[in-house]
Each structure stands twice: as C-alpha cells, then as structure tokens.
Design a protein around this motif. Structure first.
Motif, PDB file in Angstrom:
ATOM      1  N   ARG A 124       0.739  -1.436   0.120  1.00  0.00           N
ATOM      2  CA  ARG A 124      -0.096  -0.047   0.132  1.00  0.00           C
ATOM      3  C   ARG A 124       0.876   1.291  -0.109  1.00  0.00           C
ATOM      4  N   THR A 125       2.003   1.141  -0.657  1.00  0.00           N
ATOM      5  CA  THR A 125       2.782   2.665  -0.766  1.00  0.00           C
ATOM      6  C   THR A 125       2.334   3.305  -1.937  1.00  0.00           C
ATOM      7  N   ASN A 126       3.093   4.635  -2.019  1.00  0.00           N
ATOM      8  CA  ASN A 126       2.451   5.421  -3.214  1.00  0.00           C
ATOM      9  C   ASN A 126       3.011   4.918  -4.586  1.00  0.00           C
ATOM     10  N   GLU A 127       4.421   4.195  -4.211  1.00  0.00           N
ATOM     11  CA  GLU A 127       4.935   3.788  -5.269  1.00  0.00           C
ATOM     12  C   GLU A 127       4.216   2.622  -6.107  1.00  0.00           C
ATOM     13  N   ALA A 128       3.506   1.794  -5.287  1.00  0.00           N
ATOM     14  CA  ALA A 128       2.673   0.620  -5.681  1.00  0.00           C
ATOM     15  C   ALA A 128       1.342   1.152  -6.421  1.00  0.00           C
ATOM     16  N   CYS A 129       1.101   2.094  -6.441  1.00  0.00           N
ATOM     17  CA  CYS A 129      -0.050   2.824  -6.975  1.00  0.00           C
ATOM     18  C   CYS A 129       0.673   3.836  -8.212  1.00  0.00           C
ATOM     19  N   PHE A 130       1.311   4.812  -7.752  1.00  0.00           N
ATOM     20  CA  PHE A 130       1.476   6.001  -8.873  1.00  0.00           C
ATOM     21  C   PHE A 130       2.579   5.546  -9.723  1.00  0.00           C
ATOM     22  N   PHE A 131       3.849   4.901  -9.107  1.00  0.00           N
ATOM     23  CA  PHE A 131       4.723   4.485 -10.028  1.00  0.00           C
ATOM     24  C   PHE A 131       4.649   3.421 -11.068  1.00  0.00           C
ATOM     25  N   PHE A 132       3.902   2.432 -10.678  1.00  0.00           N
ATOM     26  CA  PHE A 132       3.495   1.527 -11.759  1.00  0.00           C
ATOM     27  C   PHE A 132       2.368   1.637 -12.450  1.00  0.00           C
ATOM     28  N   PHE A 133       1.771   2.648 -12.231  1.00  0.00           N
ATOM     29  CA  PHE A 133       0.454   3.084 -13.069  1.00  0.00           C
ATOM     30  C   PHE A 133       0.490   4.258 -13.243  1.00  0.00           C
ATOM     31  N   PRO A 134       1.368   5.125 -13.847  1.00  0.00           N
ATOM     32  CA  PRO A 134       1.540   6.240 -14.201  1.00  0.00           C
ATOM     33  C   PRO A 134       0.478   7.042 -14.975  1.00  0.00           C
ATOM     34  N   ASN A 135       0.246   8.315 -14.454  1.00  0.00           N
ATOM     35  CA  ASN A 135      -0.992   9.087 -14.977  1.00  0.00           C
ATOM     36  C   ASN A 135      -2.325   8.372 -15.341  1.00  0.00           C
ATOM     37  N   SER A 136      -2.626   7.425 -14.591  1.00  0.00           N
ATOM     38  CA  SER A 136      -3.740   6.734 -14.753  1.00  0.00           C
ATOM     39  C   SER A 136      -4.420   6.308 -13.165  1.00  0.00           C
ATOM     40  N   ALA A 137      -3.692   6.458 -12.311  1.00  0.00           N
ATOM     41  CA  ALA A 137      -4.078   5.832 -10.959  1.00  0.00           C
ATOM     42  C   ALA A 137      -4.201   7.061  -9.841  1.00  0.00           C
ATOM     43  N   MET A 138      -5.238   6.698  -9.128  1.00  0.00           N
ATOM     44  CA  MET A 138      -5.512   7.628  -7.753  1.00  0.00           C
ATOM     45  C   MET A 138      -5.949   6.754  -6.671  1.00  0.00           C
ATOM     46  N   LEU A 139      -5.612   7.492  -5.523  1.00  0.00           N
ATOM     47  CA  LEU A 139      -5.918   6.715  -4.413  1.00  0.00           C
ATOM     48  C   LEU A 139      -7.187   7.281  -3.900  1.00  0.00           C
ATOM     49  N   THR A 140      -8.192   6.545  -3.360  1.00  0.00           N
ATOM     50  CA  THR A 140      -9.444   6.901  -2.856  1.00  0.00           C
ATOM     51  C   THR A 140      -9.709   6.254  -1.565  1.00  0.00           C
ATOM     52  N   SER A 141     -10.456   7.128  -0.810  1.00  0.00           N
ATOM     53  CA  SER A 141     -10.883   6.218   0.984  1.00  0.00           C
ATOM     54  C   SER A 141     -12.242   5.754   0.582  1.00  0.00           C
ATOM     55  N   ARG A 142     -12.837   5.812  -0.402  1.00  0.00           N
ATOM     56  CA  ARG A 142     -14.233   5.152  -0.529  1.00  0.00           C
ATOM     57  C   ARG A 142     -13.937   3.919  -1.024  1.00  0.00           C
ATOM     58  N   ASP A 143     -14.513   2.817  -0.349  1.00  0.00           N
ATOM     59  CA  ASP A 143     -14.477   1.438  -0.852  1.00  0.00           C
ATOM     60  C   ASP A 143     -15.114   1.355  -2.255  1.00  0.00           C
ATOM     61  N   PRO A 144     -14.382   0.928  -3.285  1.00  0.00           N
ATOM     62  CA  PRO A 144     -15.029   0.776  -4.492  1.00  0.00           C
ATOM     63  C   PRO A 144     -15.615  -0.738  -4.671  1.00  0.00           C
ATOM     64  N   SER A 145     -15.725  -1.363  -3.977  1.00  0.00           N
ATOM     65  CA  SER A 145     -16.461  -2.739  -3.713  1.00  0.00           C
ATOM     66  C   SER A 145     -17.769  -2.577  -4.420  1.00  0.00           C
ATOM     67  N   TYR A 146     -18.423  -3.727  -5.105  1.00  0.00           N
ATOM     68  CA  TYR A 146     -19.748  -3.624  -5.554  1.00  0.00           C
ATOM     69  C   TYR A 146     -20.057  -4.783  -5.697  1.00  0.00           C
ATOM     70  N   ASN A 147     -21.296  -5.187  -5.495  1.00  0.00           N
ATOM     71  CA  ASN A 147     -22.109  -6.490  -5.658  1.00  0.00           C
ATOM     72  C   ASN A 147     -21.222  -7.661  -4.772  1.00  0.00           C
ATOM     73  N   GLN A 148     -20.737  -8.584  -5.920  1.00  0.00           N
ATOM     74  CA  GLN A 148     -19.881  -9.696  -5.406  1.00  0.00           C
ATOM     75  C   GLN A 148     -18.482  -9.248  -5.443  1.00  0.00           C
ATOM     76  N   CYS A 149     -18.324  -8.249  -6.094  1.00  0.00           N
ATOM     77  CA  CYS A 149     -16.780  -7.783  -6.340  1.00  0.00           C
ATOM     78  C   CYS A 149     -16.150  -6.891  -5.337  1.00  0.00           C
ATOM     79  N   ILE A 150     -15.513  -7.681  -4.327  1.00  0.00           N
ATOM     80  CA  ILE A 150     -15.112  -7.054  -3.091  1.00  0.00           C
ATOM     81  C   ILE A 150     -13.632  -6.755  -3.493  1.00  0.00           C
ATOM     82  N   TYR A 151     -13.278  -5.422  -2.996  1.00  0.00           N
ATOM     83  CA  TYR A 151     -11.873  -5.017  -3.302  1.00  0.00           C
ATOM     84  C   TYR A 151     -11.092  -5.419  -1.875  1.00  0.00           C
ATOM     85  N   LYS A 152      -9.939  -5.667  -2.051  1.00  0.00           N
ATOM     86  CA  LYS A 152      -9.305  -5.809  -0.619  1.00  0.00           C
ATOM     87  C   LYS A 152      -8.769  -4.628  -0.062  1.00  0.00           C
TER      88      LYS A 152
END
Length: 118
Positions: free
Chosen positions: A90-118
């Motif tokens: 859960r590092t900034n590198e694991a989000c922004f470095f590996f997914f440049p110009n396409s990633a963002m962090l959110t504090s809102r759980d994106p899970s829906y229906n049976q699709c559960i985000y870790k």
C-alpha cells in the motif's frame, strides 16, 4: 468566587470524556488505488497486462469472475491495480509509479455486488 470541583469529580469527568471521545466514529484510514476517470484505455490495458504478469490473480475479471461486470477496461483495471497496490505494501510507489498518469487513491471502498476490493 467559583467553587472548584472535587478531585474525585474531576477524575470522573475526565474518564467519561475519554470514553465518549474513544467511541466517536472515525473515518477509515484504508485506501484503494483505482483508475482515474481520465485515464486512456491504452494505459489501462497496459496496467491490466502489468498486474496480470506480476503475480496478480486476474480470474476475477474474466467472464465467470465476480468483477467481470461491468465489462469495461476502467473497471477491470481498477480492480487489478488495487489488488497490486494492496499486495505490495500500500505504498504510493505501488499505485503511482507502476500505474503512471492513470491511478488515484480513494478512501471510498470501490467494492460492489460480489466484487470485493481488498
């Protein structure tokens, strides 16, 4: 002149205040790494390929998977990007470095229906 509280009464007030404060709802500190709405499909496809070739289980976004629908590149990429982020500290590198110009962090759980985000 105002009377001061007795030491025992002061202690009771402090204890009750502490109990009340410790039971107030606290915003979740958990974050999820997801696709930016403005990300280009080509970048998101690269993100999907990166995640799937770097140890992330991509079965949830397959047609029989819990996260297949909606069948969109942005939805599939978000799920996999977050799985990578969560499984890599859960590092900034694991989000922004590996997914440049396409990633963002959110504090809102994106899970829906049976699709559960870790």
């Amino acid at each position: 002149m105002a009377k001061s509280m007795s030491p025992l009464l002061s202690l009771i007030v402090i204890l009750l205040s502490s109990i009340m404060i410790n039971h107030l709802p606290v915003a979740s500190l958990k974050q999820w790494c997801v696709s930016m709405q403005t990300a280009k499909d080509e970048q998101l496809e690269d993100n999907i390929n990166f995640a799937c070739s770097n140890g992330i289980d991509c079965r949830p976004i397959l047609p029989s998977g819990a996260c297949f629908k909606p069948n969109t590149t942005i939805s599939h990429a978000s799920y996999l990007m977050n799985d990578y982020y969560q499984s890599h500290g859960r590092t900034n590198e694991a989000c922004f470095f590996f997914f440049p110009n396409s990633a963002m962090l959110t504090s809102r759980d994106p899970s829906y229906n049976q699709c559960i985000y870790k």
